[in-house]
Scaffold this motif. Sequence first.
Motif, mmCIF file in Angstrom:
data_model
loop_
_atom_site.group_PDB
_atom_site.id
_atom_site.type_symbol
_atom_site.label_atom_id
_atom_site.label_comp_id
_atom_site.label_asym_id
_atom_site.label_seq_id
_atom_site.Cartn_x
_atom_site.Cartn_y
_atom_site.Cartn_z
ATOM 1 N N GLY A 97 -9.195 129.201 8.411
ATOM 2 C CA GLY A 97 -9.025 128.475 9.394
ATOM 3 C C GLY A 97 -10.217 127.420 10.493
ATOM 4 O O GLY A 97 -9.822 126.362 11.159
ATOM 5 N N THR A 98 -10.832 128.350 10.755
ATOM 6 C CA THR A 98 -12.176 127.367 11.268
ATOM 7 C C THR A 98 -12.375 126.409 10.736
ATOM 8 O O THR A 98 -12.525 125.803 12.091
ATOM 9 C CB THR A 98 -13.038 129.220 11.564
ATOM 10 O OG1 THR A 98 -12.443 130.130 10.957
ATOM 11 C CG2 THR A 98 -14.307 128.366 11.878
ATOM 12 N N ASN A 125 -2.965 136.067 18.947
ATOM 13 C CA ASN A 125 -4.010 136.719 19.533
ATOM 14 C C ASN A 125 -4.297 137.141 20.356
ATOM 15 O O ASN A 125 -5.599 137.537 20.525
ATOM 16 C CB ASN A 125 -4.438 135.194 18.681
ATOM 17 C CG ASN A 125 -5.224 134.837 17.091
ATOM 18 O OD1 ASN A 125 -5.161 135.735 16.491
ATOM 19 N ND2 ASN A 125 -4.498 133.617 16.497
ATOM 20 N N ASP A 172 -1.832 124.738 16.588
ATOM 21 C CA ASP A 172 -2.879 125.107 15.191
ATOM 22 C C ASP A 172 -2.004 126.311 14.987
ATOM 23 O O ASP A 172 -1.251 127.259 15.524
ATOM 24 C CB ASP A 172 -3.675 125.968 16.053
ATOM 25 C CG ASP A 172 -4.631 127.351 15.555
ATOM 26 O OD1 ASP A 172 -4.283 127.010 13.708
ATOM 27 O OD2 ASP A 172 -5.622 127.363 15.486
ATOM 28 N N ILE A 189 -1.221 130.995 11.931
ATOM 29 C CA ILE A 189 -0.439 131.600 11.806
ATOM 30 C C ILE A 189 1.382 131.329 11.654
ATOM 31 O O ILE A 189 1.782 131.892 10.453
ATOM 32 C CB ILE A 189 -0.099 132.546 13.318
ATOM 33 C CG1 ILE A 189 -1.393 133.061 13.275
ATOM 34 C CG2 ILE A 189 0.962 133.705 13.320
ATOM 35 C CD1 ILE A 189 -2.174 134.454 14.031
ATOM 36 N N LYS A 206 -3.928 130.945 6.032
ATOM 37 C CA LYS A 206 -2.722 132.415 5.995
ATOM 38 C C LYS A 206 -1.921 131.715 4.515
ATOM 39 O O LYS A 206 -2.102 132.004 3.996
ATOM 40 C CB LYS A 206 -2.957 132.131 7.428
ATOM 41 C CG LYS A 206 -3.962 132.802 8.560
ATOM 42 C CD LYS A 206 -3.642 133.799 9.707
ATOM 43 C CE LYS A 206 -5.781 134.162 10.089
ATOM 44 N NZ LYS A 206 -5.140 133.707 11.469
HETATM 45 C C1 PLP Z 1 -6.329 132.890 11.820
HETATM 46 C C2 PLP Z 1 -6.838 131.917 12.539
HETATM 47 C C3 PLP Z 1 -7.506 131.160 13.034
HETATM 48 C C4 PLP Z 1 -8.479 130.868 11.827
HETATM 49 O O1 PLP Z 1 -8.746 131.424 10.938
HETATM 50 P P1 PLP Z 1 -9.587 131.971 9.166
HETATM 51 O O2 PLP Z 1 -8.938 131.215 7.919
HETATM 52 O O3 PLP Z 1 -9.602 133.039 10.271
HETATM 53 O O4 PLP Z 1 -10.836 131.260 10.166
HETATM 54 C C5 PLP Z 1 -7.189 130.019 13.592
HETATM 55 N N1 PLP Z 1 -6.582 129.817 14.562
HETATM 56 C C6 PLP Z 1 -4.723 130.486 14.178
HETATM 57 C C7 PLP Z 1 -4.297 130.531 15.417
HETATM 58 C C8 PLP Z 1 -5.633 132.237 13.489
HETATM 59 O O5 PLP Z 1 -4.840 132.310 14.087
#
Ligand code: PLP
Length: 416
Positions: free
Chosen positions: A111-112, A203, A231, A234, A259
């Motif tokens: 996600g990063t 988060n 974003d 999740i 995710k």
């Molecule tokens: C978990 C998360 C990320 C980051 O994802 P990673 O795979 O941990 O890098 C980015 N945005 C949201 C909303 C998240 O919950």
Amino acid sequence: MSSELWKEALRYFPGGVNSPVRAAVKPYPFYVSQGKGAYIYTEDGNSLIDYVLGYGPLILGHANEYVKEKVIEQIEKGWLFGIPSRVEIELARKISFHMPSIEKIRFVNSGTEATMNAIRLARGYTKRDKILKFNGNYHGAHDYALVDAGSAASEFGVPNSEGIPQEVLKTVIVCEYNDLQCVEKKLKNEDIAAVIVEPVMGNMGVIPPEKGFLKGLREFTSTYNTLLIFDEVITGFRLSMGGAQEYFGVSADLTTLGKIIGGGFPIGAFGGKREIMDMLTPSGKVFNAGTFNANPISMTAGLATLEVMERENVIEKTTYVAEKVTEELERIKYPHVINRVKNMFQIFFGVEKVSNATEARRAKKEVYLKFQVNLMKNGVYFPPSQFESVFTSLAHYDDNVISDTVLAIKKSSELS
Ligand SMILES: *Cc1c(COP(=O)(O)O)cnc(C)c1O
């Protein structure tokens, strides 16, 4: 024994762990040896009903049989080529079918990476440098995201990380979640490339958008020719098969995913309008690349997960479990508020309302942690941090799992 492993871990890893939230478990992190369905098993011989689920990806539960079979089939054929393979098209087709705002997509590994690249793409497309984010929203762990960030950044008291250049900080503008006035003012007064938002905050505990907030963001960003990035790392394939966009009826210019779409293997993705996405290399001049991009194992696990979700009405079943669990949480005597959207929720103690990060930070974290520790003693694992979400999985859709959870909550709610 977990205590012995932990002692050794402290020697090798900063703070004993490889991602900070894992150190939040008190008195020390237990070590997991196995997971199956709704359960995890610890090195100390305990079993726990898992409501953390890898912090979101495992919507089918641990080691789902169908996903496992598909992954093993793929492993037999090889697991990395650096050459396109059929499964990446199959996963893209499925995502695009369910999320029509994603006309084109790029698969990355976390996600990063997804949000980092979506932000770069928005800058390239609009020829503007600034971005607007919200206090307590978490978009991964790169420089542009670690300003007033939620999740472990807030849990460990560093919403603003050290080590980020001043020049970068100047390009990140922050508003409070659900504060449309702030957004309009900033969009009017500054040249902003993109507004990035978690359509439901997951988060900072769980915080839903107030009525009209997401629609307002859509209108204002359109007015000021700013891109709207949802974003959905999740919320994608969690709130509905079409993510928060379908659930709330608001469509984004760019969407980040992660995710669930990797079925428990490392993944990220960003996608959106064709004309924007075509600015990416090799068709355009905004660069992205990755050795492990669209790796066949993550693609296969993600595809298999989405297939099960299509077949088995997973979102409604996981939502049913969340309803049953929160019904029991409501009975806790200690004053609290529960925020739930479908199959994700969190409880906050000692406050009446949590609609943004500032209010979430006022909740009595120590009471939550006491509750979380009580639950662990009674066989249920909730996130070890106030600033994470409780998730349910298909494997939790089971009378025994639900009644054991309800009983554990009853036994754990002596909090004063
Ligand atoms: C978990 C998360 C990320 C980051 O994802 P990673 O795979 O941990 O890098 C980015 N945005 C949201 C909303 C998240 O919950």
